[in-house]
Design an enzyme around this catalytic site. Structure first.
Site, PDB file in Angstrom:
ATOM      1  N   GLY A 107       0.814  -1.202   0.000  1.00 42.35           N
ATOM      2  CA  GLY A 107       0.000   0.000   0.000  1.00 42.35           C
ATOM      3  C   GLY A 107       0.853   1.259   0.000  1.00 42.35           C
ATOM      4  N   ASP A 109       0.335   4.020   1.455  1.00 42.09           N
ATOM      5  CA  ASP A 109       0.458   4.589   2.798  1.00 42.09           C
ATOM      6  C   ASP A 109       1.546   3.901   3.606  1.00 42.09           C
ATOM      7  OD1 ASP A 109      -1.081   2.254   2.738  1.00 42.09           O
ATOM      8  OD2 ASP A 109      -2.352   2.857   4.419  1.00 42.09           O
TER       9      ASP A 109
END
Length: 259
Positions: A107, A109
């Protein structure tokens, strides 16, 4: 000035950096259908309240885990900031090695956090990000991303209790004074809060044992502050981990600290 956009499944953070400091930050609920024009109206008003305008922004970096929102966020930058955004996972060189079987599955993030954590604390690290999901990410001694753990977030657990059990109410997350609840709400709060403290502590211990070397543990995310003082397993609480990572990625890709 740089506009950094960090979009999670629940909230989206907009932050402005003037080349020296973060001078403004705002959060809004993540809505995949929100258009570039709607973002612009909302952002214009908040910028005015901070004594700024859209014309002050000449750079933009975006990190999102909601693919269907990227079109509108990119158009926000193109149409209203008149600049092509740097997008984590697309046209941004992160400058770190991703040591998992399928690097493309990491991901955005999590990778941004890895960079933000490493430049501040070095490595190796365990980064605990408490949001929609609770992630435990391992950053190597050289800053490489080495994988981690993904668990349901604390809010998801509360929603599941309320949705699946007819007599259990919807409650807010709070740190209860006692583990043994004396009513339904108290019992739910104790189960969710202290259950998550136990999950955090146990997974940190298991990761450290498997990794086999001393590691610094840093917590971040929307509800991380709930656990401050509730456990000794976390060494640092850092709410700016993600935007620090975004700024570092911007600098690595533009070779400029002034935007």
């Amino acid at each position: 000035m740089l506009l950094a956009i960090e979009q999670g499944n629940t909230n989206t953070l907009f932050a402005v950096h003037d080349g020296a400091d973060w001078i403004a930050q705002w959060r809004t609920a993540t809505e995949a259908s929100r258009t570039a024009d709607e973002y612009a109206v909302w952002l214009h008003q908040l910028l005015q309240m901070a004594g700024l305008s859209l014309n002050d922004l000449d750079g933009c970096i975006i990190s999102t885990v909601v693919p269907q929102s990227l079109f509108n966020l990119r158009n926000l930058s193109r149409r209203y900031l008149h600049t092509e955004p740097l997008v984590v996972g697309e046209n941004a060189d992160l400058g770190i090695e991703v040591r998992i079987q399928k690097p493309s599955e990491a991901g955005a993030d999590r990778l941004v956090n890895a960079i933000g954590g490493f430049i501040e604390y070095g490595g190796p690290l365990i980064l605990v990000d408490s949001g929609t999901a609770t992630t435990f990410d391992v950053v190597g001694e050289d800053g490489g991303f080495e994988g981690g753990v993904i668990a349901p977030g604390i809010n998801l657990s509360l929603q599941a209790l309320h949705s699946a059990a007819a007599k259990l109410p919807r409650i807010a997350i709070e740190r209860p004074a006692h583990v043994i609840g004396k009513d339904t709400v108290g019992a739910m709060q104790a189960g969710v809060f202290w259950g998550y403290v136990g999950l955090i502590e146990h997974l940190i211990d298991r990761i450290k044992a498997e990794y086999g070397r001393p590691m610094t543990v840093v917590a971040t995310g929307g509800v991380a502050s709930l656990f401050e003082g509730a456990t000794t397993k976390i060494d640092r609480f850092d709410s700016d981990l993600t935007i620090r990572g975004l700024l570092e990625i911007w600098r690595r890709n533009t070779n400029s600290a002034s935007k």
